[in-house]
Write a protein that holds these residues in place. Structure first.
Motif, PDB file in Angstrom:
ATOM      1  N   MET A 251       0.886  -0.988  -0.024  1.00  0.00           N
ATOM      2  CA  MET A 251      -0.247  -0.114  -0.435  1.00  0.00           C
ATOM      3  C   MET A 251       0.848   1.076   0.187  1.00  0.00           C
ATOM      4  O   MET A 251       0.559   1.968   0.340  1.00  0.00           O
ATOM      5  CB  MET A 251      -1.320   0.083   1.101  1.00  0.00           C
ATOM      6  N   GLU A 252       1.993   0.930  -0.482  1.00  0.00           N
ATOM      7  CA  GLU A 252       3.054   2.422  -0.347  1.00  0.00           C
ATOM      8  C   GLU A 252       2.757   2.921  -1.911  1.00  0.00           C
ATOM      9  O   GLU A 252       2.660   2.061  -2.482  1.00  0.00           O
ATOM     10  CB  GLU A 252       4.596   1.961  -0.087  1.00  0.00           C
ATOM     11  N   GLU A 253       2.752   4.311  -1.568  1.00  0.00           N
ATOM     12  CA  GLU A 253       2.799   5.167  -2.776  1.00  0.00           C
ATOM     13  C   GLU A 253       3.855   5.628  -3.309  1.00  0.00           C
ATOM     14  O   GLU A 253       4.844   6.128  -2.730  1.00  0.00           O
ATOM     15  CB  GLU A 253       1.456   6.531  -2.825  1.00  0.00           C
ATOM     16  N   PHE A 254       4.255   5.979  -5.149  1.00  0.00           N
ATOM     17  CA  PHE A 254       5.653   5.701  -5.338  1.00  0.00           C
ATOM     18  C   PHE A 254       5.561   6.815  -6.581  1.00  0.00           C
ATOM     19  O   PHE A 254       4.587   6.498  -7.361  1.00  0.00           O
ATOM     20  CB  PHE A 254       6.799   5.046  -5.283  1.00  0.00           C
ATOM     21  N   SER A 255       6.435   7.874  -6.620  1.00  0.00           N
ATOM     22  CA  SER A 255       6.329   9.114  -8.351  1.00  0.00           C
ATOM     23  C   SER A 255       6.952   7.831  -9.069  1.00  0.00           C
ATOM     24  O   SER A 255       8.426   7.609  -9.021  1.00  0.00           O
ATOM     25  CB  SER A 255       5.806   9.764  -8.404  1.00  0.00           C
ATOM     26  N   VAL A 256       6.587   7.813 -10.702  1.00  0.00           N
ATOM     27  CA  VAL A 256       7.230   7.551 -11.689  1.00  0.00           C
ATOM     28  C   VAL A 256       6.983   8.471 -13.055  1.00  0.00           C
ATOM     29  O   VAL A 256       6.199   9.072 -13.200  1.00  0.00           O
ATOM     30  CB  VAL A 256       7.233   5.974 -12.188  1.00  0.00           C
ATOM     31  N   LYS A 257       9.008   9.336 -13.213  1.00  0.00           N
ATOM     32  CA  LYS A 257       7.902  10.135 -13.953  1.00  0.00           C
ATOM     33  C   LYS A 257       9.378   9.419 -15.531  1.00  0.00           C
ATOM     34  O   LYS A 257       9.734   8.858 -15.775  1.00  0.00           O
ATOM     35  CB  LYS A 257       9.193  11.525 -13.412  1.00  0.00           C
ATOM     36  N   ALA A 258       8.175  10.109 -16.364  1.00  0.00           N
ATOM     37  CA  ALA A 258       9.130   9.486 -17.969  1.00  0.00           C
ATOM     38  C   ALA A 258       8.672  10.892 -18.933  1.00  0.00           C
ATOM     39  O   ALA A 258       8.019  11.820 -18.612  1.00  0.00           O
ATOM     40  CB  ALA A 258       8.101   9.158 -18.502  1.00  0.00           C
ATOM     41  N   ASP A 259       9.366  10.671 -20.527  1.00  0.00           N
ATOM     42  CA  ASP A 259       9.077  11.493 -21.157  1.00  0.00           C
ATOM     43  C   ASP A 259       7.735  11.377 -21.958  1.00  0.00           C
ATOM     44  O   ASP A 259       7.290  12.241 -22.212  1.00  0.00           O
ATOM     45  CB  ASP A 259       9.858  11.467 -22.824  1.00  0.00           C
ATOM     46  N   ALA A 260       6.985  10.566 -21.412  1.00  0.00           N
ATOM     47  CA  ALA A 260       5.782  10.493 -22.458  1.00  0.00           C
ATOM     48  C   ALA A 260       4.928   9.164 -21.174  1.00  0.00           C
ATOM     49  O   ALA A 260       5.555   8.373 -20.847  1.00  0.00           O
ATOM     50  CB  ALA A 260       5.540  10.183 -23.804  1.00  0.00           C
ATOM     51  N   VAL A 261       3.805   8.807 -21.580  1.00  0.00           N
ATOM     52  CA  VAL A 261       2.873   7.967 -20.843  1.00  0.00           C
ATOM     53  C   VAL A 261       2.060   7.442 -21.382  1.00  0.00           C
ATOM     54  O   VAL A 261       0.665   7.338 -22.310  1.00  0.00           O
ATOM     55  CB  VAL A 261       1.979   8.811 -19.708  1.00  0.00           C
ATOM     56  N   VAL A 262       2.164   5.526 -21.996  1.00  0.00           N
ATOM     57  CA  VAL A 262       0.930   4.870 -22.683  1.00  0.00           C
ATOM     58  C   VAL A 262       0.248   4.386 -22.090  1.00  0.00           C
ATOM     59  O   VAL A 262       0.405   3.562 -20.756  1.00  0.00           O
ATOM     60  CB  VAL A 262       2.623   4.359 -23.329  1.00  0.00           C
ATOM     61  N   LEU A 263      -0.861   4.038 -22.142  1.00  0.00           N
ATOM     62  CA  LEU A 263      -1.860   4.933 -21.453  1.00  0.00           C
ATOM     63  C   LEU A 263      -2.642   2.980 -22.349  1.00  0.00           C
ATOM     64  O   LEU A 263      -2.625   2.794 -23.426  1.00  0.00           O
ATOM     65  CB  LEU A 263      -3.303   4.970 -21.287  1.00  0.00           C
ATOM     66  N   ALA A 264      -1.599   1.509 -21.510  1.00  0.00           N
ATOM     67  CA  ALA A 264      -2.686   0.313 -22.252  1.00  0.00           C
ATOM     68  C   ALA A 264      -3.096  -0.596 -21.177  1.00  0.00           C
ATOM     69  O   ALA A 264      -2.508  -1.846 -20.952  1.00  0.00           O
ATOM     70  CB  ALA A 264      -1.104  -0.271 -23.167  1.00  0.00           C
ATOM     71  N   THR A 265      -4.317   0.073 -20.589  1.00  0.00           N
ATOM     72  CA  THR A 265      -5.051  -0.849 -20.034  1.00  0.00           C
ATOM     73  C   THR A 265      -6.130  -1.493 -19.888  1.00  0.00           C
ATOM     74  O   THR A 265      -6.365  -2.513 -18.452  1.00  0.00           O
ATOM     75  CB  THR A 265      -5.303   0.039 -18.129  1.00  0.00           C
ATOM     76  N   GLY A 266      -6.284  -1.996 -20.718  1.00  0.00           N
ATOM     77  CA  GLY A 266      -7.338  -3.164 -21.263  1.00  0.00           C
ATOM     78  C   GLY A 266      -8.941  -2.329 -20.700  1.00  0.00           C
ATOM     79  O   GLY A 266      -8.998  -1.466 -20.824  1.00  0.00           O
ATOM     80  N   HIS A 267      -9.719  -3.240 -21.492  1.00  0.00           N
ATOM     81  CA  HIS A 267     -11.147  -2.620 -21.313  1.00  0.00           C
ATOM     82  C   HIS A 267     -11.643  -3.099 -20.444  1.00  0.00           C
ATOM     83  O   HIS A 267     -13.825  -2.923 -20.354  1.00  0.00           O
ATOM     84  CB  HIS A 267     -11.611  -3.475 -22.315  1.00  0.00           C
ATOM     85  N   SER A 268     -11.093  -3.657 -19.239  1.00  0.00           N
ATOM     86  CA  SER A 268     -11.732  -3.901 -17.667  1.00  0.00           C
ATOM     87  C   SER A 268     -11.503  -2.374 -16.186  1.00  0.00           C
ATOM     88  O   SER A 268     -12.360  -2.936 -15.664  1.00  0.00           O
ATOM     89  CB  SER A 268     -11.588  -5.420 -17.053  1.00  0.00           C
ATOM     90  N   ALA A 269     -10.054  -1.756 -16.552  1.00  0.00           N
ATOM     91  CA  ALA A 269      -9.840  -1.039 -15.534  1.00  0.00           C
ATOM     92  C   ALA A 269     -10.631   0.537 -15.644  1.00  0.00           C
ATOM     93  O   ALA A 269     -10.219   1.395 -16.200  1.00  0.00           O
ATOM     94  CB  ALA A 269      -8.021  -0.535 -16.162  1.00  0.00           C
ATOM     95  N   ASN A 270     -11.686  -0.187 -15.078  1.00  0.00           N
ATOM     96  CA  ASN A 270     -13.112   0.978 -14.311  1.00  0.00           C
ATOM     97  C   ASN A 270     -12.473   2.138 -13.978  1.00  0.00           C
ATOM     98  O   ASN A 270     -12.237   3.987 -14.283  1.00  0.00           O
ATOM     99  CB  ASN A 270     -14.399   0.930 -14.034  1.00  0.00           C
TER     100      ASN A 270
END
Length: 561
Positions: A251-270
């Motif tokens: 349950m720990e939170e952390f951040s990740v940064k990058a030059d772009a973010v691709v959202l490939a989360t599928g049809h069930s990630a409401n």
């Protein structure tokens, strides 16, 4: 010279190389290509595609070949992409949310340019995921982050890995098949008309992909759910420049940064759709989807129908594809699993969802397929539109409607045992007194689906079955079993993006891809979509790098002292 030709043989002659050579020789002659004999120097042939034709009551096999005359097929062999090792000191990086086909093939595409993919997956690796999936059947427990929908490889890993697609304008389908074969899938997927890998083989293929990505410098975060976006990047302060993740175990939170973010989360990630609605409702658009049931028959019955009683071992389990129109909406089959199983595809404990899968041999006693009804945005009851508005976007109404069907199924089932009914009883609107034996391991519970499925779905299904039976006589019978509901054939909402750049216009820096974004419908089309988006990102990052170089060149040199 290269010639393409198709020959037709009987099923029992598929291994008769002498006959096949004679037919190829005869077909070449018909095309006015004269050869002295089959052993003539420079004469070779390579199978391109195999398909079974059971029309007209006589079973035939069509074999398409590419024939090389005076040339070597070795000169035309598929060459794997040249994936590069990431240079940690100077490379660009791209976050990919989701490790399904869009995410994995997108990561491999980035590695062609030496760009570091950082893959964030809410579920675990396949070995742990397999254990969690088993608990659905044995303990009636659904881990909301590790199930048939979520985990390494995405929703396709524990299906049978169907690779058939008609999306030939998206990219090179054959290249995707060749890459799958390189990572461990049977080479025959590159020639079968309806290729599939098999649920027992897919995890190994996915593991090989993951290992290659890691060896080349890519990074995976498993058991980490994206819970927020980070705004601000080198491009603009309004761009998505990273994500906030929560480890679902610690349950720990952390951040990740990058030059772009691709959202490939599928049809069930409401939750991802609701997160987007929070920041930019205009990024969402309601789209057509489908819902219905999974219909299971004894395999022998489907084989007899499709092969006109000429059931032959060498043909394997028969496939079918049906489609019809009922009251201005499509009723059709989806994800047909010959010699397969019906599986629990819930992603939460308060719902029931079913799907289908097959092992590579497709040799179970059953065959099944989703039979679903087209649902357009205007078909969604107004109560769900109002609820969606309160949650940030009216375009979320389809998600809420879908979830209501899945929760109603839970109320009419028992644990993860799904509500079921004989097709004949469904048409007559009566509860089944008995149910046939099913492959669905959590179990089935007799229920009159007419009483709780939305009326515009149940009535069209009933009429659709009658029409389907006219073309597939015997489809409607006492042994035909409906298991409900099948609701995850596609997503009810699309994440909008630019057609050329693949970038979300109202959330720059974010690139929605695959089934979850509403731009593909299957493993191969998702893989190509991920590739295409990541190629655009690579081009964008290269241009940005060149601009910076030019900018530095135009700056005056520092004065010397």
């Amino acid at each position: 010279m290269i010639k393409e030709l198709t020959i037709t043989i009987n099923p029992e002659d598929e291994s008769n190389n002498s006959l096949i050579q004679k037919k190829i020789f005869s077909e070449l002659k018909a095309q006015k290509v004269i050869l002295k004999n089959q052993n003539e120097k420079g004469f070779e042939y390579v199978l391109q595609k195999k398909s079974v034709d059971a029309r007209h009551g006589q079973i035939k096999i069509h074999l398409r070949y590419k024939v090389y005359i005076g040339e070597s097929p070795k000169d035309f062999v598929f060459k794997l992409p040249e994936w590069k090792k990431v240079d940690e000191k100077s490379c660009k990086s791209v976050i990919i949310v989701g490790s399904g086909p869009a995410g994995l093939f997108g990561a491999l595409k980035l590695l062609e340019y030496g760009i570091k993919p950082i893959i964030i997956e809410r579920g675990p690796e396949t070995s742990q995921r397999r254990k969690d999936i088993a608990l659905i059947s044995t303990k009636d427990f659904v881990n909301e982050d590790s199930n048939y929908c979520f985990g390494e490889g995405g929703a396709g890993t524990f299906s049978d890995g169907k690779l058939y697609t008609r999306s030939n304008k998206r990219g090179n389908i054959q290249n995707i098949l060749e890459i799958f074969a390189h990572f461990g899938a049977d080479k025959k997927i590159t020639t079968d008309a309806h290729p599939h890998i098999g649920t027992e083989k897919l995890p190994g293929v996915i593991n090989n992909m993951r290992n290659t990505i890691i060896e080349l410098g890519g990074q995976f975060y498993f058991d980490c759910r994206v819970c927020d976006f980070i705004f601000g990047s080198a491009k603009t302060e309004k761009a998505v420049g990273g994500v906030v993740c929560k480890n679902v175990k610690t349950m720990e939170e952390f951040s990740v940064k990058a030059d772009a973010v691709v959202l490939a989360t599928g049809h069930s990630a409401n939750d991802i759709y609701f997160l987007i609605a929070k920041y930019s409702p205009l990024a969402l658009e309601a789209k057509t989807f489908a819902a219905g049931v999974r219909v299971e028959h004894p395999r022998s019955l489907i084989d007899a129908i499709q092969y006109h009683g000429q059931v032959k071992k060498e043909l394997g389990a028969a496939e079918y594809r049906v489609t019809t129109q009922v009251d201005e909406r499509g009723v059709y089959s989806f994800c047909m699993c010959p010699g397969g199983f019906v599986v629990p595809s819930s992603s939460n404990n308060d719902e029931i969802v079913v799907n289908g899968m097959s092992a590579s041999a497709r040799n179970s006693k059953w065959s099944n397929a989703a039979i679903v009804v087209e649902i357009r945005p205007e078909d969604i009851p107004q109560e769900f539109v109002e609820q969606a508005k309160n949650l940030g976007s009216k375009d979320l109404a389809g998600l809420l409607f879908r979830n209501k069907i899945e929760k109603d199924a839970k109320l009419n089932g028992k644990g993860q045992a799904a509500p079921a009914q004989r097709v004949t009883d469904f048409i007559e609107n009566k509860k089944s007194q008995t149910l046939p034996v099913s492959s669905f391991t959590p179990g089935i519970v007799s229920s009159n689906l007419n009483e709780w499925l939305p009326v515009h779905i149940s009535k069209r299904l009933a009429k659709g079955f009658v029409q389907i039976n006219k073309n597939m006589k015997g489809f409607v019978c006492q042994d035909a079993l409906m298991i409900a509901p099948e609701t995850r054939t596609s997503t009810p909402v699309r994440i909008l993006r630019n057609k050329e750049s693949f970038e979300c216009g109202s959330l720059p820096g974010m690139f929605p891809v695959g089934e979850g974004a509403g731009y593909s419908g299957g493993i191969v089309s998702s893989a190509m979509d991920g590739e295409n988006a990541c190629e655009k990102i690579a081009e964008m990052l290269k241009e940005s790098f060149q601009e910076k170089l030019q900018e530095n060149k135009s700056k005056p040199a520092p004065e010397k002292f």
